[in-house]
Design an enzyme around this catalytic site. Sequence first.
Site, PDB file in Angstrom:
ATOM      1  N   ARG A 214      12.224  -2.398  11.226  1.00  0.00           N
ATOM      2  CA  ARG A 214      11.181  -1.977  12.167  1.00  0.00           C
ATOM      3  C   ARG A 214      10.996  -3.034  13.258  1.00  0.00           C
ATOM      4  O   ARG A 214      11.049  -4.232  12.977  1.00  0.00           O
ATOM      5  CB  ARG A 214       9.851  -1.780  11.420  1.00  0.00           C
ATOM      6  CG  ARG A 214       9.693  -0.385  10.850  1.00  0.00           C
ATOM      7  CD  ARG A 214       8.514  -0.260   9.921  1.00  0.00           C
ATOM      8  NE  ARG A 214       7.249  -0.786  10.433  1.00  0.00           N
ATOM      9  CZ  ARG A 214       6.086  -0.640   9.813  1.00  0.00           C
ATOM     10  NH1 ARG A 214       6.012   0.033   8.674  1.00  0.00           N
ATOM     11  NH2 ARG A 214       4.980  -1.132  10.323  1.00  0.00           N
TER      12      ARG A 214
ATOM     13  N   ARG B 289       0.292  -9.365  13.547  1.00  0.00           N
ATOM     14  CA  ARG B 289      -0.339  -8.301  12.757  1.00  0.00           C
ATOM     15  C   ARG B 289      -1.296  -8.893  11.718  1.00  0.00           C
ATOM     16  O   ARG B 289      -2.349  -8.324  11.434  1.00  0.00           O
ATOM     17  CB  ARG B 289       0.739  -7.445  12.064  1.00  0.00           C
ATOM     18  CG  ARG B 289       1.490  -6.553  13.052  1.00  0.00           C
ATOM     19  CD  ARG B 289       2.847  -6.133  12.527  1.00  0.00           C
ATOM     20  NE  ARG B 289       2.781  -5.207  11.408  1.00  0.00           N
ATOM     21  CZ  ARG B 289       3.803  -4.970  10.579  1.00  0.00           C
ATOM     22  NH1 ARG B 289       4.957  -5.606  10.741  1.00  0.00           N
ATOM     23  NH2 ARG B 289       3.671  -4.105   9.609  1.00  0.00           N
TER      24      ARG B 289
ATOM     25  N   ARG C 142      -8.908   0.799   9.565  1.00  0.00           N
ATOM     26  CA  ARG C 142      -8.481  -0.575   9.867  1.00  0.00           C
ATOM     27  C   ARG C 142      -9.522  -1.299  10.715  1.00  0.00           C
ATOM     28  O   ARG C 142      -9.317  -2.481  11.024  1.00  0.00           O
ATOM     29  CB  ARG C 142      -7.158  -0.549  10.638  1.00  0.00           C
ATOM     30  CG  ARG C 142      -5.905  -0.841   9.783  1.00  0.00           C
ATOM     31  CD  ARG C 142      -4.711  -0.586  10.654  1.00  0.00           C
ATOM     32  NE  ARG C 142      -3.522  -1.314  10.328  1.00  0.00           N
ATOM     33  CZ  ARG C 142      -2.454  -0.771   9.738  1.00  0.00           C
ATOM     34  NH1 ARG C 142      -2.479   0.476   9.335  1.00  0.00           N
ATOM     35  NH2 ARG C 142      -1.375  -1.474   9.549  1.00  0.00           N
TER      36      ARG C 142
ATOM     37  N   ARG D 257      12.300  -6.708   5.192  1.00  0.00           N
ATOM     38  CA  ARG D 257      12.153  -5.272   4.887  1.00  0.00           C
ATOM     39  C   ARG D 257      13.134  -4.436   5.711  1.00  0.00           C
ATOM     40  O   ARG D 257      13.333  -4.669   6.901  1.00  0.00           O
ATOM     41  CB  ARG D 257      10.718  -4.829   5.202  1.00  0.00           C
ATOM     42  CG  ARG D 257      10.482  -3.351   4.960  1.00  0.00           C
ATOM     43  CD  ARG D 257       9.020  -3.029   4.863  1.00  0.00           C
ATOM     44  NE  ARG D 257       8.315  -3.066   6.137  1.00  0.00           N
ATOM     45  CZ  ARG D 257       7.047  -2.707   6.283  1.00  0.00           C
ATOM     46  NH1 ARG D 257       6.348  -2.307   5.242  1.00  0.00           N
ATOM     47  NH2 ARG D 257       6.463  -2.775   7.457  1.00  0.00           N
TER      48      ARG D 257
ATOM     49  N   LYS E  58       0.836  -1.213   0.000  1.00  0.00           N
ATOM     50  CA  LYS E  58       0.000   0.000   0.000  1.00  0.00           C
ATOM     51  C   LYS E  58       0.869   1.261   0.000  1.00  0.00           C
ATOM     52  O   LYS E  58       0.668   2.177  -0.789  1.00  0.00           O
ATOM     53  CB  LYS E  58      -0.919   0.040   1.234  1.00  0.00           C
ATOM     54  CG  LYS E  58      -1.825  -1.154   1.413  1.00  0.00           C
ATOM     55  CD  LYS E  58      -2.752  -1.004   2.608  1.00  0.00           C
ATOM     56  CE  LYS E  58      -2.079  -0.930   3.956  1.00  0.00           C
ATOM     57  NZ  LYS E  58      -1.436  -2.184   4.390  1.00  0.00           N
TER      58      LYS E  58
HETATM   59  P1  AMP Z   1       1.667   0.369   9.310  1.00  0.00           P
HETATM   60  O1  AMP Z   1       2.836   1.247   9.149  1.00  0.00           O
HETATM   61  O2  AMP Z   1       0.480   0.796   8.487  1.00  0.00           O
HETATM   62  O3  AMP Z   1       1.998  -1.099   9.123  1.00  0.00           O
HETATM   63  O4  AMP Z   1       1.195   0.520  10.839  1.00  0.00           O
HETATM   64  C1  AMP Z   1       2.057   0.178  11.901  1.00  0.00           C
HETATM   65  C2  AMP Z   1       1.267   0.059  13.204  1.00  0.00           C
HETATM   66  O5  AMP Z   1       0.662   1.325  13.504  1.00  0.00           O
HETATM   67  C3  AMP Z   1       0.105  -0.924  13.173  1.00  0.00           C
HETATM   68  O6  AMP Z   1       0.520  -2.264  13.421  1.00  0.00           O
HETATM   69  C4  AMP Z   1      -0.754  -0.366  14.302  1.00  0.00           C
HETATM   70  O7  AMP Z   1      -0.199  -0.667  15.569  1.00  0.00           O
HETATM   71  C5  AMP Z   1      -0.607   1.137  14.104  1.00  0.00           C
HETATM   72  N1  AMP Z   1      -1.651   1.666  13.185  1.00  0.00           N
HETATM   73  C6  AMP Z   1      -1.447   2.227  11.958  1.00  0.00           C
HETATM   74  N2  AMP Z   1      -2.612   2.603  11.414  1.00  0.00           N
HETATM   75  C7  AMP Z   1      -3.580   2.257  12.313  1.00  0.00           C
HETATM   76  C8  AMP Z   1      -4.993   2.360  12.312  1.00  0.00           C
HETATM   77  N3  AMP Z   1      -5.660   2.891  11.281  1.00  0.00           N
HETATM   78  N4  AMP Z   1      -5.654   1.917  13.407  1.00  0.00           N
HETATM   79  C9  AMP Z   1      -5.000   1.392  14.473  1.00  0.00           C
HETATM   80  N5  AMP Z   1      -3.668   1.247  14.521  1.00  0.00           N
HETATM   81  C10 AMP Z   1      -2.951   1.684  13.450  1.00  0.00           C
END
Ligand code: AMP
Length: 207
Positions: A153, A164, A88, A122, A13
């Site tokens: 990360r 996740r 989400r 990654r 994404k």
């Molecule tokens: P991402 O970078 O999109 O993989 O997000 C990393 C982490 O941020 C996720 O595993 C969640 O802990 C938190 N996070 C990001 N976006 C959301 C969301 N829309 N709702 C809840 N937690 C989020």
Amino acid sequence: MNLIFLGPPGSGKGTLASYLVKKTGIPQISTGDMLRAHQAHGTKLGLEAKAYMDKGELVPDSVIIGMVNERLKEEDCKNGYILDGFPRTLAQAHALEEIADIDMVVFMAVDNEIIVKRLSGRRVCPDCSGTFHVSTLDNPELCPNCGGKLIQRVDDCETTIRKRLKVYDEQTAPLIAYYREKGLLRGIDASGSVEDNRRDFENLIKA
Ligand code: AMP
């Protein structure tokens, strides 16, 4: 256009969204990046979010919804935006409906085992935000774009990746049916290369 990119972690994404930012100039609203920026600045919100993020859990809806609500009011969102990693949960989707008109939801489908391989390899550059897979790097510690020091990360270790994916299946996957019922859902097979995803997305937009 106001777009949502929906898909499991590691479906590409963010990579597709940043390509579109360069091409169209509309902003990418990545809630993950916003939360990491809060952490880097040591804000209260960042500290609160860190505990959830490191464990691979979702940050509470109230925190996320407030943050996105403020972001969408900014001037650069007037001509459209790409939501990357939001909504989400169904509660987030309902809240979004109150503040935005979404034109299309692009669902990026990938098998779990491909995701585990992608995310565990990654590496990201904290300086230029570049994202790479170790298998493509001559030096796994050095950013090929800017020379910055690459990091892995905390949530990209295999146990947390699997957590996740479980959280995605339970809390985010129901959004596929939700947006399909609204007639907004389109899909691409995102199991191939970055170039495949770009081409499939562009074909989708043309169609
Ligand atoms: P991402 O970078 O999109 O993989 O997000 C990393 C982490 O941020 C996720 O595993 C969640 O802990 C938190 N996070 C990001 N976006 C959301 C969301 N829309 N709702 C809840 N937690 C989020």
